[in-house]
Design a protein around this motif. Structure first.
Motif, PDB file in Angstrom:
ATOM      1  N   ASP A 183      53.798   1.241  13.440  1.00 18.90           N
ATOM      2  CA  ASP A 183      52.379   1.083  13.761  1.00 18.90           C
ATOM      3  C   ASP A 183      51.551   1.681  12.626  1.00 18.90           C
ATOM      4  N   LEU A 184      50.854   0.813  11.879  1.00 19.62           N
ATOM      5  CA  LEU A 184      50.068   1.273  10.735  1.00 19.62           C
ATOM      6  C   LEU A 184      48.569   1.229  10.999  1.00 19.62           C
ATOM      7  N   VAL A 242      47.561   5.443   1.514  1.00 19.07           N
ATOM      8  CA  VAL A 242      48.904   4.941   1.248  1.00 19.07           C
ATOM      9  C   VAL A 242      49.941   5.987   1.640  1.00 19.07           C
ATOM     10  N   GLU A 243      49.630   7.245   1.408  1.00 15.73           N
ATOM     11  CA  GLU A 243      50.570   8.296   1.776  1.00 15.73           C
ATOM     12  C   GLU A 243      50.797   8.321   3.289  1.00 15.73           C
ATOM     13  N   MET A 244      49.750   8.065   4.066  1.00 15.73           N
ATOM     14  CA  MET A 244      49.916   8.014   5.521  1.00 15.73           C
ATOM     15  C   MET A 244      50.821   6.846   5.912  1.00 15.73           C
ATOM     16  N   VAL A 245      50.699   5.729   5.208  1.00 19.85           N
ATOM     17  CA  VAL A 245      51.597   4.599   5.454  1.00 19.85           C
ATOM     18  C   VAL A 245      53.036   5.001   5.154  1.00 19.85           C
ATOM     19  N   ARG A 246      53.238   5.612   3.992  1.00 18.47           N
ATOM     20  CA  ARG A 246      54.597   6.028   3.629  1.00 18.47           C
ATOM     21  C   ARG A 246      55.170   6.996   4.663  1.00 18.47           C
ATOM     22  N   GLU A 247      54.362   7.906   5.133  1.00 20.45           N
ATOM     23  CA  GLU A 247      54.819   8.885   6.120  1.00 20.45           C
ATOM     24  C   GLU A 247      55.263   8.200   7.410  1.00 20.45           C
ATOM     25  N   ARG A 248      54.476   7.231   7.861  1.00 16.76           N
ATOM     26  CA  ARG A 248      54.826   6.538   9.105  1.00 16.76           C
ATOM     27  C   ARG A 248      56.098   5.717   8.937  1.00 16.76           C
ATOM     28  N   VAL A 249      56.250   5.083   7.785  1.00 15.24           N
ATOM     29  CA  VAL A 249      57.469   4.301   7.545  1.00 15.24           C
ATOM     30  C   VAL A 249      58.680   5.236   7.461  1.00 15.24           C
ATOM     31  N   GLY A 284      56.384  -3.689   9.941  1.00 14.57           N
ATOM     32  CA  GLY A 284      55.230  -2.941  10.409  1.00 14.57           C
ATOM     33  C   GLY A 284      53.989  -3.801  10.328  1.00 14.57           C
ATOM     34  N   VAL A 285      52.914  -3.357  10.966  1.00 19.63           N
ATOM     35  CA  VAL A 285      51.657  -4.106  10.936  1.00 19.63           C
ATOM     36  C   VAL A 285      50.498  -3.130  11.117  1.00 19.63           C
ATOM     37  N   GLY A 286      49.364  -3.462  10.474  1.00 16.09           N
ATOM     38  CA  GLY A 286      48.151  -2.689  10.744  1.00 16.09           C
ATOM     39  C   GLY A 286      47.441  -2.105   9.542  1.00 16.09           C
ATOM     40  N   TRP A 287      47.980  -2.239   8.310  1.00 17.77           N
ATOM     41  CA  TRP A 287      47.286  -1.660   7.159  1.00 17.77           C
ATOM     42  C   TRP A 287      46.058  -2.503   6.808  1.00 17.77           C
ATOM     43  N   ASP A 288      45.094  -1.841   6.200  1.00 15.45           N
ATOM     44  CA  ASP A 288      43.855  -2.500   5.777  1.00 15.45           C
ATOM     45  C   ASP A 288      43.407  -1.846   4.479  1.00 15.45           C
ATOM     46  N   GLN A 289      43.327  -2.638   3.414  1.00 17.05           N
ATOM     47  CA  GLN A 289      42.960  -2.065   2.113  1.00 17.05           C
ATOM     48  C   GLN A 289      41.570  -1.440   2.134  1.00 17.05           C
ATOM     49  N   MET A 290      40.703  -1.907   3.053  1.00 19.26           N
ATOM     50  CA  MET A 290      39.365  -1.327   3.162  1.00 19.26           C
ATOM     51  C   MET A 290      39.440   0.103   3.689  1.00 19.26           C
ATOM     52  N   VAL A 291      40.436   0.372   4.532  1.00 14.55           N
ATOM     53  CA  VAL A 291      40.628   1.715   5.086  1.00 14.55           C
ATOM     54  C   VAL A 291      41.471   2.572   4.145  1.00 14.55           C
ATOM     55  N   LEU A 292      42.474   1.943   3.512  1.00 15.83           N
ATOM     56  CA  LEU A 292      43.321   2.693   2.573  1.00 15.83           C
ATOM     57  C   LEU A 292      42.542   3.136   1.344  1.00 15.83           C
ATOM     58  N   SER A 301      50.676  -1.903  -3.282  1.00 12.62           N
ATOM     59  CA  SER A 301      51.630  -2.612  -4.134  1.00 12.62           C
ATOM     60  C   SER A 301      53.042  -2.160  -3.788  1.00 12.62           C
ATOM     61  N   ALA A 302      54.020  -2.907  -4.250  1.00  9.05           N
ATOM     62  CA  ALA A 302      55.419  -2.543  -4.015  1.00  9.05           C
ATOM     63  C   ALA A 302      55.749  -1.190  -4.633  1.00  9.05           C
ATOM     64  N   ALA A 303      55.167  -0.908  -5.790  1.00  6.30           N
ATOM     65  CA  ALA A 303      55.455   0.355  -6.480  1.00  6.30           C
ATOM     66  C   ALA A 303      55.062   1.562  -5.639  1.00  6.30           C
ATOM     67  N   MET A 304      54.041   1.402  -4.799  1.00  3.57           N
ATOM     68  CA  MET A 304      53.586   2.524  -3.974  1.00  3.57           C
ATOM     69  C   MET A 304      54.614   2.891  -2.908  1.00  3.57           C
ATOM     70  N   LEU A 305      55.420   1.940  -2.486  1.00  9.54           N
ATOM     71  CA  LEU A 305      56.515   2.240  -1.562  1.00  9.54           C
ATOM     72  C   LEU A 305      57.729   2.763  -2.322  1.00  9.54           C
ATOM     73  N   GLU A 306      58.019   2.153  -3.464  1.00 11.71           N
ATOM     74  CA  GLU A 306      59.202   2.514  -4.255  1.00 11.71           C
ATOM     75  C   GLU A 306      59.119   3.939  -4.785  1.00 11.71           C
ATOM     76  N   SER A 307      57.894   4.455  -4.950  1.00 14.55           N
ATOM     77  CA  SER A 307      57.721   5.800  -5.511  1.00 14.55           C
ATOM     78  C   SER A 307      58.181   6.897  -4.566  1.00 14.55           C
ATOM     79  N   ASP A 308      58.365   6.586  -3.296  1.00 14.47           N
ATOM     80  CA  ASP A 308      58.835   7.564  -2.314  1.00 14.47           C
ATOM     81  C   ASP A 308      60.361   7.533  -2.289  1.00 14.47           C
ATOM     82  N   PRO A 309      61.036   8.643  -2.591  1.00 14.98           N
ATOM     83  CA  PRO A 309      62.511   8.644  -2.635  1.00 14.98           C
ATOM     84  C   PRO A 309      63.154   8.160  -1.335  1.00 14.98           C
ATOM     85  N   ALA A 310      62.516   8.452  -0.201  1.00 14.41           N
ATOM     86  CA  ALA A 310      63.091   8.055   1.088  1.00 14.41           C
ATOM     87  C   ALA A 310      62.963   6.557   1.338  1.00 14.41           C
ATOM     88  N   LEU A 311      62.069   5.895   0.605  1.00 14.83           N
ATOM     89  CA  LEU A 311      61.840   4.462   0.798  1.00 14.83           C
ATOM     90  C   LEU A 311      62.411   3.621  -0.333  1.00 14.83           C
TER      91      LEU A 311
END
Length: 643
Positions: free
Chosen positions: A142-143, A149-156, A179-187, A192-202
């Protein structure tokens, strides 16, 4: 300790409600039928293999028979096949204990009466939602509301860790994390894909996250690596591959590049999604929904489950969406077309798509966006193709429903539906296309979000049904004027009251879940106050609603979620009302709807908690039973008396 036996409301409950004469007659009739199954005060059961009971009567503190009705009632009878057979007021109709509508095999009267506390309204429908997707959402990340973006990474991360503890392989190539619910206006930025790849757990995980409107999807680097370089064209007709600040987001028709690679859930997994979704929808008082776009493959799962599974407790009016969007697939459609006699599944309409969504600048506009003058949005299909599709589906005998958000898309949708009506309607003298539309076709525009004034008049003249979602207005109000400018917003966008009072059109109301939460009372609140049902605030964060000249009355809002939906699916008199012959669907509240809505200076509507939900005379949700089970599961010794 065993829970105490439940107590019937009994004589004290009925004393202020029935005259002494009625009680006397009841007593005499009971004496005359000492062996019958009738019971006025005690709890009773519905017919089973060991019982001759053929009907059941329920009496509540009050019963609202339909939106705007002045009919006074507090009781109704339900037949074994789940329909209302009698609706009446106990103080005026003593036949509740002597009615001869039902007899046992020996000719004796076997009507049973159950007295219950609570205030009843007709069963509520959602006029536009997505059932499988909602069930999948309930099993996904639930996004909604994620502000960075960090909050998205944390939830994932949390989601993956929880699934790993359960022994699941979510995040693998065979089982992508969804997952569903992100909004670039709120973020505050486009992801981008790199923003997920930068997290070691993801890193290295297969992750696909849908935007809040489900018109864009954000994927991880592992998924990008599956896409051959030649499959990433510079431009996608009717879609967009976002390239700044980097690859990873695909919108509208470009989403097909990703979803074609996605290992889709199998039929059993989808049944799990459906079962979970139905249980959650009943909690908020929904007895049915219009499923706005379901593939023939999934509809086969629907048909099998609705006929054979006890958990299929939600009425579904499904719109066929071909496996490939915006094509004519009559053989596949005809193979799943059905209308169950019990009203639990109807498949007789199709879903087409004209454009994308406003939030991602995908809605097709006549004039450029105010905050992005370089674009007017995207048509997912050109006008001539849309017209051809509408005519083909109409000629094949299907109701046609077209997704249209921008004013250009709505114009093309009206053009297409008008052409289909001209094809289909052999008009006798004195009849109009509107007469034909209302009698036989009921063509709809799903969302009807931004409509040029000229085209608003055409909707009136043709009788096209707008299917709108009040919470879209209150979710979009933060940026709608940025996209459209003040004039377009004031004259074209998110029309509700003017549809009814100026155009004489009854809209279908819904939520578009999982894009928005499915709670219909939140939808009614948004329609009545034009404020965010989660915060109770307007566009500027204050207490004033947004463009309140388009607000509905409570009665109009309830009608949109009941009688309005019925009109959009040919079930007037069968759904959304409590009257003789209708399906026995109802919702029980703690107090009358208008009393609850007026609480907390008018904020009570968004806080309503449903007491019970009934479908076809079967109780499918009981708040108190759920509380009782929760107490037991928590290890308490007992359950509150009277549950």
């Amino acid at each position: 300790m065993a829970p105490p036996a439940p107590r019937s409301p009994g004589v004290l409950y009925w004393a202020p409600r029935l005259s002494l004469g009625a009680l006397a007659i009841a007593f005499l009739i009971h004496l005359n039928h000492p062996a019958s199954s009738f019971s006025l005060f005690g709890p009773n059961t519905i017919r089973n293999s060991d019982s001759a009971i053929t009907a059941k009567t329920y009496c509540y503190t009050s019963v609202l028979t339909s939106a705007g009705s002045s009919r006074e009632a507090d009781c109704f009878s339900v037949s074994p096949d789940g329909r209302f057979t009698k609706v009446f007021h106990s103080a005026e109709d003593v036949l509740i204990v002597g009615d001869n509508d039902y007899f046992d095999e020996d000719g004796g009267n076997n009507m049973v009466v159950e007295t219950k506390a609570g205030h009843v309204i007709p069963g509520i429908w959602d006029g536009h939602g997505h059932l499988v997707q909602y069930g999948e959402f309930l099993h996904s990340v639930d996004l909604f509301g994620a502000s960075s973006v960090e909050m998205v990474r944390e939830r994932v991360r949390d989601y993956l860790q929880e699934r790993e503890r359960e022994g699941s392989n979510v995040g693998s190539k065979e089982n992508w994390a969804r997952g569903v619910g992100w909004d670039q206006m709120v973020l505050g930025e486009m992801p981008s894909a790199a923003m997920l790849e930068s997290d070691p757990a993801l890193k290295g995980k297969y992750i696909m996250l849908d935007r809040v409107d489900v018109h864009c999807t954000w994927v991880s680097q592992a998924i990008l690596d599956l896409i051959p370089a030649e499959s990433l064209p510079e431009e996608v007709p009717g879609g967009e591959i976002i390239r700044e600040p980097g690859l990873g987001v695909f919108c509208d028709n470009a989403m097909d590049i990703v979803t074609s690679l996605w290992p889709k859930p199998d039929a059993e997994r989808k049944k799990t999604f459906l079962k979970t979704a139905m249980k959650e929808l009943h909690k908020v008082g929904l007895v049915g929904m219009n499923d706005a776009g379901v593939t023939p493959t999934d509809l086969k799962v629907y048909d099998e489950a609705s006929r054979n599974e006890d958990w299929w407790t939600l009425r579904v009016y499904a719109m066929i969406e071909c496996g490939e969007r915006n094509v004519f697939c009559p053989l596949e459609a005809d193979s799943v077309r059905t209308q169950h006699e019990d009203g639990m599944l109807t498949i007789r309409s199709v879903k087409l798509f004209a454009d994308g969504a406003l939030g991602s600048w995908g809605s097709a506009m006549i004039d450029p966006y105010s905050d992005k003058p370089s674009t007017r949005g995207s048509l997912l299909v050109n006008g001539s193709t849309l017209e051809s599709l509408a005519r083909s589906w109409s000629n094949a005998g299907y109701q046609v429903n077209i997704h249209a958000i921008g004013d250009l898309a709505n114009r093309y949708a009206i053009d297409a539906l008008e052409a289909a009506l001209k094809d289909a309607c052999n008009l006798p003298d004195g009849k109009t296309l509107k007469d034909c539309q209302q009698a036989s076709h009921r063509f709809r525009i799903e969302h009807s979000q931004i409509i040029h004034p000229t085209d608003q008049a055409r909707i009136r003249d043709l009788g096209i049904i707008p299917s709108i979602q009040p919470t879209h207005a209150t979710s979009d109000m933060a940026y709608a004027e940025l996209r459209l400018g003040p004039e377009r917003t004031a004259t074209e966008a998110y029309r509700m009251r003017s549809l009814i009072h100026e155009l004489g059109v009854q809209p279908v109301l819904g939520s578009d879940f999982p894009v928005e939460p499915p709670n219909p009372f939140e939808g009614m609140y948004a329609a009545v106050t034009r404020k965010n049902p989660h915060t109770g605030k307007g566009a500027d964060g204050g207490d004033k609603g947004w463009y309140t000249d388009e607000a509905l009355s409570l009665e109009e809002a309830l009608a949109g979620f009941t009688k309005g939906v019925a009109g959009g699916m040919f079930t007037e008199g069968k759904t959304g009302v409590i009257e003789e012959g209708a399906f026995a669907d109802w919702v029980v509240l703690d107090e009358p709807l208008e009393v609850l809505a007026a609480r907390d200076n008018g904020e009570g509507l968004r806080k309503i908690k449903v007491r019970e939900t009934w479908v076809g005379g079967r109780k499918v949700y009981d708040r108190e039973e759920k509380v009782a089970k929760k107490v037991v599961n928590n290890g308490e010794e007992g359950v509150r008396e009277g549950l």
